[in-house]
Scaffold this motif. Structure first.
Motif, PDB file in Angstrom:
ATOM      1  N   TYR A 105      47.548  64.379  41.636  1.00  0.00           N
ATOM      2  CA  TYR A 105      46.394  64.746  40.453  1.00  0.00           C
ATOM      3  C   TYR A 105      45.083  64.143  41.058  1.00  0.00           C
ATOM      4  N   GLU A 148      33.853  72.224  33.162  1.00  0.00           N
ATOM      5  CA  GLU A 148      33.812  73.506  33.695  1.00  0.00           C
ATOM      6  C   GLU A 148      34.315  73.745  34.843  1.00  0.00           C
ATOM      7  N   GLY A 150      36.957  72.931  36.658  1.00  0.00           N
ATOM      8  CA  GLY A 150      38.447  73.233  36.558  1.00  0.00           C
ATOM      9  C   GLY A 150      39.031  72.362  37.986  1.00  0.00           C
ATOM     10  N   ASP A 153      42.148  66.937  36.917  1.00  0.00           N
ATOM     11  CA  ASP A 153      43.241  66.853  35.772  1.00  0.00           C
ATOM     12  C   ASP A 153      42.725  65.782  34.694  1.00  0.00           C
ATOM     13  N   ASP A 185      38.078  73.154  25.550  1.00  0.00           N
ATOM     14  CA  ASP A 185      38.122  74.276  26.310  1.00  0.00           C
ATOM     15  C   ASP A 185      38.584  74.132  27.720  1.00  0.00           C
ATOM     16  N   SER A 186      38.856  73.015  28.216  1.00  0.00           N
ATOM     17  CA  SER A 186      39.175  72.675  29.510  1.00  0.00           C
ATOM     18  C   SER A 186      40.654  72.059  29.599  1.00  0.00           C
ATOM     19  N   ARG A 187      40.930  72.397  31.217  1.00  0.00           N
ATOM     20  CA  ARG A 187      42.367  71.647  31.288  1.00  0.00           C
ATOM     21  C   ARG A 187      42.272  70.110  31.377  1.00  0.00           C
ATOM     22  N   THR A 188      41.148  69.539  31.871  1.00  0.00           N
ATOM     23  CA  THR A 188      40.754  68.020  31.876  1.00  0.00           C
ATOM     24  C   THR A 188      41.294  67.196  30.784  1.00  0.00           C
ATOM     25  N   ILE A 189      41.954  66.128  30.946  1.00  0.00           N
ATOM     26  CA  ILE A 189      42.055  65.272  29.926  1.00  0.00           C
ATOM     27  C   ILE A 189      41.642  63.988  29.963  1.00  0.00           C
ATOM     28  N   ALA A 256      52.089  65.697  32.047  1.00  0.00           N
ATOM     29  CA  ALA A 256      51.228  66.551  31.750  1.00  0.00           C
ATOM     30  C   ALA A 256      50.364  67.226  32.638  1.00  0.00           C
ATOM     31  N   VAL A 257      49.947  66.402  33.608  1.00  0.00           N
ATOM     32  CA  VAL A 257      49.061  67.016  34.632  1.00  0.00           C
ATOM     33  C   VAL A 257      49.591  67.296  35.925  1.00  0.00           C
ATOM     34  N   GLU A 259      52.123  69.453  35.782  1.00  0.00           N
ATOM     35  CA  GLU A 259      52.893  70.754  35.647  1.00  0.00           C
ATOM     36  C   GLU A 259      51.866  71.964  36.349  1.00  0.00           C
TER      37      GLU A 259
END
Length: 259
Positions: A105, A148, A150, A153, A185-189, A256-257, A259
Motif C-alpha cells: 500500500y 483526487e 487516486g 491508499d 469521494d476518494s479511495r484514500t483513507i 481495507a487498503v 483489497e
C-alpha cells in the motif's frame, strides 16, 4: 490493532528488527513500514532528499528483501509500504514509480507548499499574514489534489501544518469541509496519526474539528503511530486505544487498503 505507519533506517527511523520486536511487545497485530520517499527532480525536494537520506526510491528492493526475512521469524504481520511526498507537478513520476515498485500500500503526504517544507518553521517566521494564509490554502489545495490523483491508499497526517507554529491554527472549517468532501469521494483513507500525541504538544492528526468533519461525511479512518524508534510504540499504541475509545471510532485494518 494494526499500525500502518512506521519508519526504519531506510528513511529516518530505526533498525527493522528492533522495530518489529517493539511493535510485537506493544501488542500490535501488524506493523507497516512506510519509509519516506520523494521522486521529485526539483531543487528544493532533491536537496532535502540528499541532505536527509530519504531515498527509498533507490533502496526499496533491499528493504523488501529484509522484510521478507523478518516475516520468517515475526509473530505479527509485517507490511511493505511507502510514504510518498506528493506534489501535483510530480504526478506522472509518482504514478510511474508506484506502479513499478508495487508496494502493498502507498501512503501519500504533503510536506512542501510552493517548494517550502511546511514542517520547517524558519521558512515562515518572517512572512506576512496574507502570505501565511495563502500557504494554508495551498496546503489544502495540494492535499485535495493528492486525494483526487487516486495514487494513494492512505493519507498521512492530513493537517501536517498544525505542527508548525506560524501555520498552526490557521485552517478554517471551510478548509476542513472541502477536504472531508474530497476524502468522501476518494479511495484514500485518512490516518489518525499519533506521531506527536505523546509529546509536549499532545498534537493528534487530524485536529478535533477536522476529525468531526470527516466523521460527518462518513469517512473511515486508519491508525498510524508514525513511530521512528522502538520505544515509541508502547505509549502511542496505548494512546490510540484510548483515543479511539473516546471518539467511538472503529478504525479499518490494512485489509481495507489491500483489497
Amino acid at each position: 490493532m494494526y499500525d500502518t505507519h512506521a519508519h526504519s533506517t531506510y528513511s529516518d527511523g530505526s533498525f527493522l528488527a528492533g522495530m518489529v520486536d517493539a511493535a510485537t511487545a506493544a501488542g500490535l497485530e501488524g506493523i507497516g513500514f512506510a519509509d519516506h520517499c520523494s521522486v521529485s527532480g526539483r531543487p528544493a525536494q532533491r536537496d532535502a532528499r540528499d541532505a536527509l537520506g530519504f531515498n527509498l526510491d533507490r533502496t526499496y528492493e533491499r528493504r523488501r528483501r529484509a522484510i521478507s526475512r523478518l516475516r520468517e521469524r515475526a509473530d505479527i504481520t509485517v507490511y511493505d509500504a511507502v510514504e510518498m511526498d506528493y506534489d501535483p507537478r510530480d504526478d506522472e513520476r509518482i504514478a510511474a514509480f508506484l506502479e513499478s515498485a508495487d508496494f502493498q500500500y502507498a501512503i501519500g503526504s504533503v510536506h512542501f507548499v510552493d517548494d517550502l517544507n511546511v514542517q520547517h518553521t524558519p521558512n515562515f517566521t518572517d512572512l506576512p499574514e496574507a502570505t501565511l494564509g495563502r500557504l494554508v490554502d495551498g496546503y489544502f489545495d495540494t492535499l485535495i489534489e493528492m486525494l483526487e490523483s487516486g495514487h494513494f491508499d492512505i493519507a498521512a497526517h492530513p493537517d501536517l501544518i498544525e505542527r508548525t507554529p506560524p501555520l498552526a491554527g490557521r485552517a478554517t472549517d471551510d478548509h476542513y469541509r472541502r477536504a472531508a468532501r474530497a476524502f468522501a469521494d476518494s479511495r484514500t483513507i485518512p490516518e489518525i496519526n499519533a506521531g506527536r500525541a505523546c509529546s509536549d504538544t499532545e498534537l493528534v492528526h487530524p485536529a478535533p474539528r477536522f476529525l468531526e468533519c470527516l466523521l460527518e461525511h462518513d469517512v473511515p479512518v486508519i491508525l498510524g503511530t508514525d513511530s521512528h524508534h522502538p520505544d515509541e510504540f508502547g505509549p502511542r499504541v496505548e494512546f490510540l486505544e484510548t483515543f479511539t475509545d473516546r471518539w467511538g471510532l472503529e478504525a479499518v485494518t490494512p485489509a481495507a487498503v489491500l483489497e
